[in-house]
Design a protein around this motif. Structure first.
Motif, PDB file in Angstrom:
ATOM      1  N   HIS A 111       0.826  -1.207   0.000  1.00 20.25           N
ATOM      2  CA  HIS A 111       0.000   0.000   0.000  1.00 20.25           C
ATOM      3  C   HIS A 111       0.865   1.263   0.000  1.00 20.25           C
ATOM      4  N   ALA A 112       0.317   2.297  -0.586  1.00 24.16           N
ATOM      5  CA  ALA A 112       1.046   3.561  -0.677  1.00 24.16           C
ATOM      6  C   ALA A 112       0.924   4.390   0.596  1.00 24.16           C
ATOM      7  N   GLY A 113      -0.201   4.260   1.335  1.00 22.30           N
ATOM      8  CA  GLY A 113      -0.441   5.068   2.526  1.00 22.30           C
ATOM      9  C   GLY A 113      -1.449   6.174   2.291  1.00 22.30           C
ATOM     10  N   ILE A 114      -2.407   5.928   1.429  1.00 21.95           N
ATOM     11  CA  ILE A 114      -3.326   6.967   0.965  1.00 21.95           C
ATOM     12  C   ILE A 114      -4.471   7.223   1.936  1.00 21.95           C
ATOM     13  N   TYR A 115      -5.059   6.178   2.477  1.00 26.60           N
ATOM     14  CA  TYR A 115      -6.384   6.272   3.081  1.00 26.60           C
ATOM     15  C   TYR A 115      -6.398   6.798   4.512  1.00 26.60           C
ATOM     16  N   ILE A 165     -10.044  11.156  -0.562  1.00 25.79           N
ATOM     17  CA  ILE A 165      -8.983  10.149  -0.580  1.00 25.79           C
ATOM     18  C   ILE A 165      -7.691  10.748  -1.125  1.00 25.79           C
ATOM     19  N   LEU A 166      -7.811  11.497  -2.213  1.00 26.52           N
ATOM     20  CA  LEU A 166      -6.635  12.151  -2.794  1.00 26.52           C
ATOM     21  C   LEU A 166      -5.991  13.096  -1.796  1.00 26.52           C
ATOM     22  N   ASN A 167      -6.793  13.890  -1.117  1.00 29.53           N
ATOM     23  CA  ASN A 167      -6.242  14.852  -0.146  1.00 29.53           C
ATOM     24  C   ASN A 167      -5.571  14.149   1.024  1.00 29.53           C
ATOM     25  N   GLN A 171      -1.653  14.694   1.975  1.00 26.36           N
ATOM     26  CA  GLN A 171      -1.271  15.065   3.330  1.00 26.36           C
ATOM     27  C   GLN A 171      -0.316  14.044   3.953  1.00 26.36           C
ATOM     28  N   ASN A 172      -0.476  12.789   3.566  1.00 22.59           N
ATOM     29  CA  ASN A 172       0.386  11.739   4.104  1.00 22.59           C
ATOM     30  C   ASN A 172       1.712  11.621   3.371  1.00 22.59           C
ATOM     31  N   GLY A 173       1.907  12.478   2.387  1.00 28.90           N
ATOM     32  CA  GLY A 173       3.192  12.502   1.698  1.00 28.90           C
ATOM     33  C   GLY A 173       3.388  11.426   0.648  1.00 28.90           C
ATOM     34  N   VAL A 174       2.295  10.859   0.131  1.00 31.60           N
ATOM     35  CA  VAL A 174       2.413   9.834  -0.902  1.00 31.60           C
ATOM     36  C   VAL A 174       2.826  10.488  -2.215  1.00 31.60           C
TER      37      VAL A 174
END
Length: 453
Positions: A111-115, A165-167, A171-174
């Motif tokens: 996972h990228a860390g998006i959610y 989800i995009l935001n 914010q999580n730096g993905v």
């Protein structure tokens, strides 16, 4: 086998064993890991040693440096990280080998860390763990592939959720996240139907078994001992020292369930113990006498089934395809394995409470009934309208160790040390569900940095 293993464990504590004294080829490791555990031999050997004494439970006890409970991917990663810091590590697993529960029953997605909410443990560990995992897989020749992910809105009413989800991801730096129009997404994936999508280029897939096998081998090469068919069933305090109760798994199978008393076959006295028992972590913590019950979160179990795609000559998708998340999970999504097999899942089925012993023994129903596919077809056709009737075959299922129930907001990973529960040397890991696989190396890094004395 376990007698030789424990003797090696003892020799390594005296500086005798080294990585050169261990056979490292994968076939030997696989045979070693699947050999039956001779817990009785270890127990009788311990009883005859000079260090063995009796506890208030009149069973042998043995001191160990670091004890890890559970040989899932997170437990294995923690054992390796502790061992690489020069600590002697003992891993106790109730099953016959490593990674038989949640670690081998998931989507195998990096996972990228998006959610996840900003600055949550899930967001921090997923982002850090993703980078560590790609690096580890590359260095150790573990099969993996950075194939990317499309999170899709199949109707205009879902676009606001997609923007959220995009935001979150930004914010999580993905890295490299971007919103794309449905036309562009469908050019990338001609079988896809959507109105907009978020493209995540850094998402990927990994062979989870090969990953765990490599971590186990590396841990074993640095003074880590794994014992299988041996279950931690509780513990008690002697002053500020936690004593951990261990029993043969077979003896738990014979327990009649009429009493809460479970007599251990062995008591381990560790300097550091990490409760990484996954599905049974909260139930186990409740059996640590002296641990305040209010610090132990409620456990919930969400079962998810996967179906595989058949009756197709070519793979319809090249990327991971995810719908908008649903209550309890990320929705019935498209996952590819490294052989190109297409899997759909998981769905969400909440399971009623299960008794402690059943959770210790991983006695969950993992069967996948063919008629459950009828629920999958309409969900999948929202983004894959050309899915043919009869093309889904039962695959496998897994259980998520959750800390929130139906209709409740998601809960972050919970990692508790002495500052929370007041017991020196005890670390509890609760609710390590997705993105646990992606986060495993980062969680291990955190445990070593935060709790290693």
């Amino acid at each position: 086998m376990l007698k030789r293993t424990f003797q090696s464990f003892r020799r390594s504590s005296k500086g005798f064993a080294s990585s050169s004294s261990r056979r490292s080829d994968a076939r030997f490791k696989w045979k070693h890991l699947h050999s039956p555990s001779n817990f009785t031999v270890m127990r009788s050997m311990m009883s005859s040693t000079q260090t063995a004494t009796t506890t208030t439970y009149s069973v042998p006890r043995e001191k160990v440096d670091c004890l890890v409970i559970g040989a899932g991917v997170v437990g294995i990663a923690i054992a390796r990280a502790l061992a690489l810091k020069g600590r002697e590590v003992f891993v106790v697993e109730s099953d016959s080998t490593f990674g038989t529960a949640t670690s081998s029953r998931n989507s195998e997605v990096i996972h990228a860390g998006i959610y996840y909410p900003r600055n949550s443990l899930k967001a921090i560990f997923c982002s850090r763990g993703r980078d560590m995992l790609y690096d580890y897989c590359t260095k150790h020749d573990i099969p993996h592939k950075q194939i990317g992910k499309l999170i899709v809105a199949t109707r205009s009413s879902e676009i606001p959720k997609l923007n959220d989800i995009l935001n979150h991801g930004i914010q999580n730096g993905v890295d490299s996240l971007r919103m794309i129009d449905g036309i562009e997404a469908m050019k990338m994936e001609p079988e896809l139907q959507c109105v907009k999508a978020v493209l995540s280029p850094v998402s990927g897939i990994v062979d989870s078994h090969s990953l765990m096998l490599a971590l186990v081998g590396e841990a074993e090469s640095h003074r880590t001992t794994f014992t299988y068919n041996s279950a931690v069933i509780g513990g008690h305090l002697e002053g500020n020292q936690i004593c951990v109760h261990v029993s043969e798994t077979n003896s738990l199978k014979e327990w009649n369930g009429t009493s809460t008393a479970l007599n251990p076959d062995l008591v381990l006295v560790p300097n550091l113990v990490v409760n990484s028992a996954g599905l049974s972590a909260p139930a186990l913590a409740k059996r640590f006498t002296g641990l305040a019950s209010e610090v132990i979160p409620s456990a919930y179990y969400a079962r998810g089934c996967y179906f595989t795609l058949s009756n197709t000559k070519t793979t319809p998708f090249q990327h991971l395809i995810y719908p908008i998340p649903e209550d309890g999970g990320l929705g019935v999504h498209v996952t590819l394995d490294l052989n190109g097999q297409v899997k759909f899942g998981p769905d969400v089925e909440w399971i009623d409470s299960i008794d402690d012993i059943s959770s210790f023994l991983n006695k969950f129903d993992y069967s996948v009934h063919a008629n459950r596919a009828e629920r999958f077809y309409p969900e999948i056709r929202k983004y894959y309208p050309n899915l043919k009737d009869g093309s889904l075959e039962p695959g496998y299922s897994g259980i998520r160790p959750k800390l929130s129930g139906p209709g409740q907001p998601p809960v972050d990973f919970v990692i508790q040390g002495e500052n929370i529960h007041g017991i020196p040397g005890l670390v509890n890991l609760f609710g390590i569900e997705s993105p646990g696989l992606t986060s495993s190396l980062a969680i291990a890094e955190y445990i070593v940095t935060r709790f290693l004395g």
